[in-house]
Design a protein around this motif. Structure first.
Motif: not given
Length: 338
Positions: A183-195
């Motif tokens: 879920p964290f990556f799915l949300e961060k995908k909107k910013d185009g950056v997956l830490p």
């Protein structure tokens, strides 16, 4: 087969991801359950969950505000309860590191309250949820859950005439659970950056339904004192990032305090008490009130090799990028595009 007809069940942490999945499973498979009590301290989550299970349609469901730190409230909630599923915990590693005594109060003292209150009421079976971080822990969360596991296993030694059985289920990251990486990556995908914390990091993976199935297995089959461990696949954190956002930037930011590169669920020291049950492993208690040979015969249990360990980085079962995409669509987000 487990028969929940006319039985009363209480789920601590019942408004969490697994608590809600257990509630759905129990109501669908055992519609004649006498009572299902959702025990948690978050009134907003209880309010929201009560909209999904209105009293007129689900008269067997009860919502009980309470904190497992409060022994009197726990004991009151357990009146008339047959089975307890203990899912309440403080589970976020960085938060536990920053607020150590709060984690101890919930995960250890709360476990003690559950055990003592169950012994003082008419509860028949208790299944406590553990985590892979409880095996050879390096963070406070894992250490408190290891202590909790030990308390629930040892509780079987002080039951006396009481036929109650305590057992534990231990598994890895639940796909899609609150606070987990997908879920964290799915949300961060909107910013185009997956830490990415570390490119070599791995984790065990289990679906919510897989977690539910394990709890129900323990509820039905435990003899008292076992720690059940599922045979589940691992994934690489880089593969999760690739599955979710192949076009995203993936900067490496370093691991957080208290994190491991790989997780364990069975250590080499555990191997001397560990048996293969087929679908699951089980770590048997060092002392028990039942005959071990009878247990081995009943479940066709096979002892693992001395020194055996179950580690997410050395697993022989791995999720591919395509597997992960399918799982995300099935178990986490139906709108996810494969």
């Amino acid at each position: 087969m487990l028969d929940l007809e006319k039985k009363s069940i209480l789920i601590t942490g019942g408004t969490g991801s697994l608590g809600k999945a257990l509630t759905n499973h129990i109501l669908n498979k055992y519609p004649t359950v006498k009572k299902l009590v959702i025990f948690s301290r978050d009134e907003q989550k209880q309010f929201q969950m009560a909209q999904e299970y209105p009293f007129q349609d689900y008269p067997q469901v009860r919502f009980f505000i309470g904190d497992i730190r409060d022994y009197d409230r726990v004991k009151r909630a357990l009146k008339g309860i047959d089975y307890v599923i203990h899912a309440a915990a403080m589970k976020h590693v960085p938060i536990a590191e920053y607020n150590p005594m709060e984690c101890v109060k919930t995960n250890i003292l709360g476990a003690e309250n559950i055990i003592n209150a169950c012994l003082e009421t008419d509860v028949q079976r208790v299944v406590a949820l553990s985590t892979d971080k409880a095996a050879a822990p390096i963070n406070l969360y894992g250490a408190t859950k290891l202590a909790s596991d030990k308390l629930f296993v040892a509780a079987n030694n002080i039951t006396g005439w009481n036929p109650i059985k305590f057992s534990v289920v231990r598994y890895g990251n639940v796909m899609g659970s609150n606070g987990s990486v997908i879920p964290f990556f799915l949300e961060k995908k909107k910013d185009g950056v997956l830490p990415i914390t570390d490119p070599s990091m791995t984790r065990f993976n289990i679906s919510l339904q897989g977690g539910v199935d394990m709890v129900m297995h323990a509820l039905e089959n435990a003899w008292g004192g076992e720690i059940f461990v599922p045979k589940i696949p691992s994934y690489k954190i880089t593969d999760v990032a690739e599955a979710i956002g192949p076009e995203c930037e993936k900067p490496v930011i370093g691991i957080r305090p208290g994190e491991k590169i790989h997780e364990e669920m069975i250590t080499s020291s555990d191997s001397y008490y560990t048996y293969d049950l087929g679908k699951y492993y089980t770590i048997l208690p060092a002392t028990h009130k039942w005959n071990k040979e009878d247990f081995i015969k009943e479940f066709n249990a096979k002892r693992v090799e001395p020194g055996f360990q179950y580690n997410s980085g050395e697993n022989d079962n791995w999720e591919s990028v395509e597997d992960l995409r399918k799982h995300i669509k099935t178990h986490v987000d139906p709108t996810f595009e494969i």
